[in-house]
Design a protein around this motif. Structure first.
Motif, PDB file in Angstrom:
ATOM      1  N   VAL A  11       0.853  -1.185   0.000  1.00 43.90           N
ATOM      2  CA  VAL A  11       0.000   0.000   0.000  1.00 43.90           C
ATOM      3  C   VAL A  11       0.891   1.237   0.000  1.00 43.90           C
ATOM      4  N   ASN A  12       0.888   1.956  -1.109  1.00 45.23           N
ATOM      5  CA  ASN A  12       1.694   3.174  -1.252  1.00 45.23           C
ATOM      6  C   ASN A  12       0.865   4.364  -0.781  1.00 45.23           C
ATOM      7  N   ASN A  13       1.056   4.724   0.474  1.00 49.61           N
ATOM      8  CA  ASN A  13       0.280   5.793   1.094  1.00 49.61           C
ATOM      9  C   ASN A  13       1.112   7.040   1.395  1.00 49.61           C
ATOM     10  N   ALA A  14       2.398   6.898   1.635  1.00 52.91           N
ATOM     11  CA  ALA A  14       3.224   8.028   2.081  1.00 52.91           C
ATOM     12  C   ALA A  14       3.148   9.187   1.092  1.00 52.91           C
ATOM     13  N   GLY A  15       3.032  10.380   1.628  1.00 53.10           N
ATOM     14  CA  GLY A  15       2.969  11.555   0.761  1.00 53.10           C
ATOM     15  C   GLY A  15       3.080  12.836   1.554  1.00 53.10           C
ATOM     16  N   ILE A  16       3.121  13.940   0.820  1.00 50.55           N
ATOM     17  CA  ILE A  16       3.205  15.279   1.406  1.00 50.55           C
ATOM     18  C   ILE A  16       2.325  16.215   0.581  1.00 50.55           C
ATOM     19  N   ASP A  17       1.973  17.340   1.173  1.00 50.47           N
ATOM     20  CA  ASP A  17       1.309  18.414   0.433  1.00 50.47           C
ATOM     21  C   ASP A  17       1.987  19.708   0.832  1.00 50.47           C
ATOM     22  N   THR A  18       2.810  20.233  -0.059  1.00 52.22           N
ATOM     23  CA  THR A  18       3.580  21.439   0.248  1.00 52.22           C
ATOM     24  C   THR A  18       2.786  22.715   0.005  1.00 52.22           C
ATOM     25  N   ARG A  19       1.540  22.581  -0.519  1.00 50.67           N
ATOM     26  CA  ARG A  19       0.692  23.746  -0.820  1.00 50.67           C
ATOM     27  C   ARG A  19       1.454  24.746  -1.707  1.00 50.67           C
ATOM     28  N   THR A  20       2.052  24.221  -2.762  1.00 49.37           N
ATOM     29  CA  THR A  20       2.905  25.051  -3.614  1.00 49.37           C
ATOM     30  C   THR A  20       2.199  25.394  -4.914  1.00 49.37           C
ATOM     31  N   ASP A  21       2.212  26.666  -5.263  1.00 54.51           N
ATOM     32  CA  ASP A  21       1.645  27.167  -6.508  1.00 54.51           C
ATOM     33  C   ASP A  21       2.606  26.881  -7.663  1.00 54.51           C
ATOM     34  N   LEU A  22       2.068  26.455  -8.809  1.00 50.08           N
ATOM     35  CA  LEU A  22       2.944  26.093  -9.927  1.00 50.08           C
ATOM     36  C   LEU A  22       3.570  27.300 -10.608  1.00 50.08           C
ATOM     37  N   LEU A  23       2.912  28.434 -10.596  1.00 51.88           N
ATOM     38  CA  LEU A  23       3.453  29.607 -11.283  1.00 51.88           C
ATOM     39  C   LEU A  23       4.479  30.358 -10.448  1.00 51.88           C
ATOM     40  N   ASP A  24       4.188  30.520  -9.176  1.00 52.03           N
ATOM     41  CA  ASP A  24       5.030  31.365  -8.323  1.00 52.03           C
ATOM     42  C   ASP A  24       5.721  30.621  -7.201  1.00 52.03           C
ATOM     43  N   GLY A  25       5.431  29.341  -7.045  1.00 50.37           N
ATOM     44  CA  GLY A  25       5.975  28.591  -5.917  1.00 50.37           C
ATOM     45  C   GLY A  25       7.419  28.170  -6.111  1.00 50.37           C
ATOM     46  N   ASP A  26       8.016  27.725  -5.032  1.00 54.17           N
ATOM     47  CA  ASP A  26       9.410  27.278  -5.008  1.00 54.17           C
ATOM     48  C   ASP A  26       9.557  26.004  -5.856  1.00 54.17           C
ATOM     49  N   MET A  27      10.418  26.046  -6.855  1.00 48.86           N
ATOM     50  CA  MET A  27      10.614  24.893  -7.731  1.00 48.86           C
ATOM     51  C   MET A  27      11.135  23.684  -6.973  1.00 48.86           C
ATOM     52  N   ASP A  28      11.901  23.905  -5.914  1.00 49.83           N
ATOM     53  CA  ASP A  28      12.397  22.779  -5.128  1.00 49.83           C
ATOM     54  C   ASP A  28      11.243  22.048  -4.443  1.00 49.83           C
ATOM     55  N   GLN A  29      10.232  22.794  -4.016  1.00 46.44           N
ATOM     56  CA  GLN A  29       9.065  22.176  -3.402  1.00 46.44           C
ATOM     57  C   GLN A  29       8.251  21.382  -4.435  1.00 46.44           C
ATOM     58  N   ILE A  30       8.162  21.914  -5.640  1.00 46.75           N
ATOM     59  CA  ILE A  30       7.457  21.204  -6.713  1.00 46.75           C
ATOM     60  C   ILE A  30       8.199  19.912  -7.047  1.00 46.75           C
ATOM     61  N   ARG A  31       9.529  19.995  -7.126  1.00 49.35           N
ATOM     62  CA  ARG A  31      10.329  18.781  -7.374  1.00 49.35           C
ATOM     63  C   ARG A  31      10.139  17.767  -6.256  1.00 49.35           C
ATOM     64  N   LEU A  32      10.045  18.248  -5.010  1.00 50.02           N
ATOM     65  CA  LEU A  32       9.867  17.352  -3.878  1.00 50.02           C
ATOM     66  C   LEU A  32       8.545  16.599  -3.981  1.00 50.02           C
ATOM     67  N   GLU A  33       7.486  17.287  -4.420  1.00 50.77           N
ATOM     68  CA  GLU A  33       6.200  16.610  -4.618  1.00 50.77           C
ATOM     69  C   GLU A  33       6.332  15.479  -5.637  1.00 50.77           C
ATOM     70  N   LEU A  34       6.992  15.767  -6.761  1.00 49.79           N
ATOM     71  CA  LEU A  34       7.160  14.745  -7.799  1.00 49.79           C
ATOM     72  C   LEU A  34       8.090  13.631  -7.332  1.00 49.79           C
ATOM     73  N   GLU A  35       9.144  13.985  -6.624  1.00 52.03           N
ATOM     74  CA  GLU A  35      10.064  12.977  -6.106  1.00 52.03           C
ATOM     75  C   GLU A  35       9.361  12.039  -5.126  1.00 52.03           C
ATOM     76  N   THR A  36       8.402  12.570  -4.396  1.00 55.63           N
ATOM     77  CA  THR A  36       7.704  11.766  -3.396  1.00 55.63           C
ATOM     78  C   THR A  36       6.588  10.939  -4.022  1.00 55.63           C
ATOM     79  N   HIS A  37       5.615  11.612  -4.621  1.00 58.42           N
ATOM     80  CA  HIS A  37       4.409  10.918  -5.078  1.00 58.42           C
ATOM     81  C   HIS A  37       4.633  10.085  -6.330  1.00 58.42           C
TER      82      HIS A  37
END
Length: 232
Positions: free
Chosen positions: A74-100
């Protein structure tokens, strides 16, 4: 698949929805490995804590070696950084993709041969209604969950011939710490865990667990106008 007598590994099982999933599986007679970055944080009776960090390949490989009897992942682990795609931190966006996406894929690549070698079984990816529809507040999360859903669909075909069923769970907000600041209606995570395990036991490929997810799914034929009426 039959839950009683199965051996399961649940990622992110130390708290929130993952803990409820591990508890439901244990109550139904499964042997449960509870994956967490810090195994000391797992306090659920009857489970075996396992160190598992989705973004650390060595950790994933070690968990697969330790939990060699698994036939349910069961793949449940995840995060929600509440990051906007236009103005948000790219490292946080990468972290979402790296995780999920990449993290979940890494776990599947390590455990799919284990499950197949144990005679087959099931992989459940805990997705979200936000894999189908997205909002700016959860933009990076939704994009990563959409990628995870696409990966789920792709692996269904590839792993079916090896005796491994790949299922997806779609649900809206759950009443857990991750959604603590959300004021929208939330589902009881214990009830959704029961629905999810029922779906695994009935060999469902897609488990749509709440009214929000069912409404969004029903809107697919209407396209953008139905899913995003504010754009019409």
């Amino acid at each position: 698949m039959k839950i009683s007598g199965s051996t399961a590994l649940v990622t992110g099982a130390n708290r929130g929805f993952g803990r409820h999933l591990a508890a439901e599986l244990t109550a139904r007679g499964a042997t449960v490995y509870a994956g967490a970055r810090n195994p000391d944080s797992v306090d659920l009776p009857g489970v075996t804590p396992v160190r598992l960090d989705l973004t650390d390949p060595a950790s994933v490989a070690a968990a697969a070696e330790l939990a060699g009897g698994v036939n349910l992942l069961v793949n449940n682990a995840g995060i929600d950084t509440r990051t906007d795609l236009l103005d948000g931190d790219m490292d946080q966006i990468r972290l979402e993709l790296e995780t999920h996406y990449l993290g979940t894929l890494s776990v599947i690549r390590s455990f799919a041969p284990v499950i197949a070698g144990n005679g087959g079984g099931t992989i459940l990816n805990v997705l979200s209604v936000l894999s189908w529809v997205n909002f700016p507040l959860h933009a990076a999360y939704g994009a990563a969950k959409s990628a995870e859903w696409a990966m789920t669909n792709a692996l269904r075909l590839q792993l079916a011939e090896r005796g491994v069923r790949v299922a997806g769970l779609h649900v809206g907000y759950l009443d857990t710490d991750m959604a603590a600041t959300i004021t929208s209606p939330k589902s009881d995570p214990a009830e959704i865990a029961r629905i999810a395990v029922d779906g695994i036991e009935s060999d469902a490929y897609e488990i749509v667990a709440d009214d929000v997810s069912r409404r969004v799914q029903a809107g697919f034929p209407g396209g953008v106008a139905a899913l995003y009426p504010q754009l019409s």
